[in-house]
Design a protein around this motif. Structure first.
Motif, mmCIF file in Angstrom:
data_model
loop_
_atom_site.group_PDB
_atom_site.id
_atom_site.type_symbol
_atom_site.label_atom_id
_atom_site.label_comp_id
_atom_site.label_asym_id
_atom_site.label_seq_id
_atom_site.Cartn_x
_atom_site.Cartn_y
_atom_site.Cartn_z
ATOM 1 N N ILE A 32 86.408 54.751 37.818
ATOM 2 C CA ILE A 32 85.334 54.178 37.003
ATOM 3 C C ILE A 32 84.725 55.252 36.105
ATOM 4 C CG2 ILE A 32 83.002 53.187 37.081
ATOM 5 C CD1 ILE A 32 83.867 51.743 39.663
ATOM 6 N N TRP A 33 84.438 56.415 36.705
ATOM 7 C CA TRP A 33 83.841 57.514 35.923
ATOM 8 C C TRP A 33 84.747 57.924 34.774
ATOM 9 C CZ3 TRP A 33 86.249 62.391 35.733
ATOM 10 C CH2 TRP A 33 85.559 63.345 34.972
ATOM 11 N N TYR A 34 86.041 58.113 35.046
ATOM 12 C CA TYR A 34 86.982 58.585 34.038
ATOM 13 C C TYR A 34 87.157 57.549 32.931
ATOM 14 C CZ TYR A 34 91.250 60.713 32.135
ATOM 15 O OH TYR A 34 92.173 61.303 31.309
ATOM 16 N N THR A 35 87.262 56.283 33.305
ATOM 17 C CA THR A 35 87.442 55.217 32.312
ATOM 18 C C THR A 35 86.205 55.059 31.452
ATOM 19 O OG1 THR A 35 88.902 54.062 33.879
ATOM 20 C CG2 THR A 35 88.083 52.787 32.001
ATOM 21 N N TRP A 36 85.037 55.053 32.075
ATOM 22 C CA TRP A 36 83.795 54.886 31.314
ATOM 23 C C TRP A 36 83.544 56.079 30.400
ATOM 24 C CZ3 TRP A 36 80.927 51.629 29.135
ATOM 25 C CH2 TRP A 36 79.632 51.939 28.707
ATOM 26 N N ARG A 37 83.948 57.259 30.841
ATOM 27 C CA ARG A 37 83.802 58.464 30.006
ATOM 28 C C ARG A 37 84.561 58.283 28.695
ATOM 29 N NH1 ARG A 37 87.125 63.069 30.353
ATOM 30 N NH2 ARG A 37 86.222 64.981 29.491
ATOM 31 N N TYR A 38 85.768 57.729 28.788
ATOM 32 C CA TYR A 38 86.564 57.475 27.583
ATOM 33 C C TYR A 38 85.936 56.364 26.740
ATOM 34 C CZ TYR A 38 90.598 56.120 24.706
ATOM 35 O OH TYR A 38 91.427 55.809 23.657
ATOM 36 N N CYS A 39 85.455 55.319 27.415
ATOM 37 C CA CYS A 39 84.814 54.212 26.692
ATOM 38 C C CYS A 39 83.592 54.682 25.903
ATOM 39 C CB CYS A 39 84.386 53.109 27.671
ATOM 40 S SG CYS A 39 85.757 52.235 28.445
ATOM 41 N N LYS A 40 82.790 55.546 26.510
ATOM 42 C CA LYS A 40 81.595 56.056 25.837
ATOM 43 C C LYS A 40 81.951 56.842 24.584
ATOM 44 C CE LYS A 40 78.527 58.339 27.989
ATOM 45 N NZ LYS A 40 77.690 59.140 28.935
ATOM 46 N N LYS A 41 83.024 57.622 24.666
ATOM 47 C CA LYS A 41 83.463 58.385 23.491
ATOM 48 C C LYS A 41 83.778 57.453 22.325
ATOM 49 C CE LYS A 41 85.538 62.326 25.944
ATOM 50 N NZ LYS A 41 86.821 63.015 26.256
ATOM 51 N N ILE A 42 84.476 56.345 22.633
ATOM 52 C CA ILE A 42 84.869 55.408 21.577
ATOM 53 C C ILE A 42 83.656 54.658 21.034
ATOM 54 C CG2 ILE A 42 86.268 53.372 21.042
ATOM 55 C CD1 ILE A 42 88.201 54.251 23.201
ATOM 56 N N LEU A 43 82.764 54.249 21.937
ATOM 57 C CA LEU A 43 81.568 53.524 21.493
ATOM 58 C C LEU A 43 80.706 54.398 20.589
ATOM 59 C CD1 LEU A 43 80.608 51.691 24.822
ATOM 60 C CD2 LEU A 43 81.545 50.645 22.744
ATOM 61 N N ASN A 44 80.671 55.705 20.892
ATOM 62 C CA ASN A 44 79.886 56.626 20.071
ATOM 63 C C ASN A 44 80.612 57.029 18.795
ATOM 64 O OD1 ASN A 44 77.779 56.662 21.921
ATOM 65 N ND2 ASN A 44 78.662 58.368 23.077
ATOM 66 N N ASP A 45 81.950 57.102 18.866
ATOM 67 C CA ASP A 45 82.751 57.522 17.710
ATOM 68 C C ASP A 45 84.130 56.872 17.796
ATOM 69 O OD1 ASP A 45 84.063 58.715 15.637
ATOM 70 O OD2 ASP A 45 83.899 60.774 16.403
ATOM 71 N N PRO A 46 84.335 55.723 17.139
ATOM 72 C CA PRO A 46 85.619 54.993 17.225
ATOM 73 C C PRO A 46 86.835 55.830 16.842
ATOM 74 C CG PRO A 46 83.942 53.635 16.183
ATOM 75 C CD PRO A 46 83.344 55.000 16.325
ATOM 76 N N SER A 47 86.646 56.887 16.079
ATOM 77 C CA SER A 47 87.778 57.709 15.669
ATOM 78 C C SER A 47 88.375 58.501 16.834
ATOM 79 C CB SER A 47 87.356 58.678 14.561
ATOM 80 O OG SER A 47 86.420 59.630 15.052
ATOM 81 N N ARG A 48 87.670 58.548 17.957
ATOM 82 C CA ARG A 48 88.153 59.299 19.113
ATOM 83 C C ARG A 48 89.115 58.480 19.983
ATOM 84 N NH1 ARG A 48 83.610 63.013 21.846
ATOM 85 N NH2 ARG A 48 85.524 64.056 22.516
#
Length: 466
Positions: free
Chosen positions: A216-232
């Motif tokens: 959950i932590w690893y997946t959400w960490r990636y999700c947060k990156k995209i939500l903050n910056d879709p280019s990531r």
């Protein structure tokens, strides 16, 4: 100049099917009976469990396999594995009835609908639901259709399709790896190892919490990156035409009752295993009861229940019969009396290692073997008859050897390109294996680190049957 008619079409090379690989192993085992010295250990039975007596190995008269022995072993393997084969088939029938009722789909849709605007809770809840499904054996190959639902969800959340695979397939297989109530891996491994069915459940529940928590932590960490910056995003985000998901059918009382009944029945089974010493035979029979009552609650008529149950059985014929074919390998090795020779040979280098290193070595061995035999039930049928007596020889418990098997088999299913469910899930989501491997490999290393830690603890506390 070469004429068109003279050109030969070259067929693209394909990786051999699991059945082809296991049959090749069967042929190698038969060949080995001609040059591997035959040998046997003395054994003793204590409280119904047959164990190897260390230091009693001696050479015996060789009994090489003949041509017909190879094919007779296939039939014998199927007969000797009948209980496990029907366990897998009946589990497929039960879960097909529950799936056809719509209870699982509508339950997921309801959770999505309830948690709109709460992205973390939504992602965490879906991962937990799919992990629980994997842990009880409800979701393995059957997770593939749910990936499409995940794709719709991530579009609505403005995430990429890689996340869809992570919250469905990957979640199901991390639960499958912990497998505290998984009939396809732990159930089969315990039966072969002569351990009480689903024993050591508390330890496996701890493993489940740790593995799912970091996922959950690893997946959400990636999700947060995209939500903050879709280019990531590693693969890019496909904008949905409509970011609002619609729910045409409601999560009805029938759906809720089916899930409540299934959950309560599985909890009762755990109680019955401890209280009444139920076995895999009881579990197979109980699957029929669960499926029958779930079908009645769903409002299916008797013909629909029967046909749906058989469809579910048919879907798992591939995975069920591989158990019998894998057992044939052991039939050849046992009849040729080379199985104990193999165990004795492996015990010498492993006994020189610290017990913790030995358990980790078993984990690595299973991880590597899973590349060639990506079938949990098939791998259990091949590896556990070797690992159980090997554990007796080198001084670790059989429960630890089962733990090493289930982690080694489970984790790599989400990494190896020979894993059919993985490749099918990636195809549904439109994600390349290379991109998935880049995202998943750090998580795989984290899972592996947790497995090392848990195996070390299991060895140190002498994890036993209960």
């Amino acid at each position: 100049m070469i004429k068109e008619s003279d050109k030969r079409k070259r067929k693209k090379w394909e990786f051999p099917d699991t059945y082809v690989i296991v049959f090749a192993v069967l042929l190698m085992a038969a060949a080995a009976t001609y040059f591997v010295p035959a040998g046997a250990f003395d054994r003793e039975e204590t409280d119904g469990v047959t164990t190897v007596i260390s230091g009693t190995f001696e050479n015996v008269e060789s009994s090489p396999a003949e041509f017909m022995d190879v094919f007779m072993a296939v039939q014998t393997g199927m007969v000797e594995s009948a209980g496990l084969i029907f366990l897998v088939l009946f589990a497929g029938g039960m879960f097909e009835i529950i799936n056809k009722s719509g209870a699982i789909h509508k339950g997921i849709y309801s959770a999505i609908d309830t948690m709109k605007g709460k992205e973390f809770l939504l992602i965490a809840t879906i991962i937990i639901l799919f992990a629980l499904g994997g842990a009880v054996g409800a979701l393995a190959n059957s997770v593939i259709p749910f990936v499409a639902i995940g794709v719709l969800l991530v579009k609505a959340l403005k995430l990429d399709a890689l996340v869809a695979v992570a919250i469905t397939f990957n979640a199901a297989f991390v639960g499958f790896s912990a497998g505290f109530l998984n009939p396809y891996t732990v159930g089969i491994a315990h039966t072969i190892s002569e351990l009480p069915l689903f024993s050591g459940m508390v330890f496996r529940l701890i493993a489940f919490v740790l593995l799912v928590g970091v996922t959950i932590w690893y997946t959400w960490r990636y999700c947060k990156k995209i939500l903050n910056d879709p280019s990531r995003s590693l693969i890019g985000i496909e904008n949905a035409a409509n970011n609002e998901m619609t729910f045409d059918e409601k999560f009805t009382g029938r759906h809720k009752l089916i899930l409540i009944w299934t959950g309560a029945a599985l909890i009762f089974f755990i109680f019955a295993v401890v209280k009444f010493q139920w076995t895999t035979d009881h579990m197979a029979a109980f699957f029929v009861i669960i499926g029958l009552i779930a079908g009645i609650i769903a409002g299916m008529n008797y013909n629909t229940i029967a046909i749906t149950f058989l469809e579910g059985c048919k879907n798992l014929v591939y995975g069920a019969l591989i158990i019998g074919l894998a057992r044939a390998v052991l039939v050849i090795m046992e009849n040729g009396q080379i199985l104990d020779t193999l165990v004795n040979t492996l015990s010498h280098p492993l006994s020189a290692l610290p017990p913790v290193a030995t358990a980790i070595g078993m984990f690595i061995m299973n991880s590597l073997f899973n590349f060639f035999v990506p079938s949990g039930s098939g791998q259990a049928a091949i590896m556990m008859p070797i690992q159980a007596p090997l554990a007796d020889m080198i001084g670790i418990t059989r429960q630890v050897s089962v733990l090493a098997f289930q982690f080694g088999d489970g984790f790599s299913n989400a990494l190896y390109p020979t894993s059919g469910p993985l490749m099918a899930s990636l195809a549904v989501a439109g994600v390349s294996w290379a991109k998935w491997a880049k995202w998943f490999f750090p998580l795989f290393l984290i899972w592996t680190g947790i497995a090392f830690l848990l195996l070390a603890v299991a060895v140190l506390i002498n994890l036993g049957p209960f």
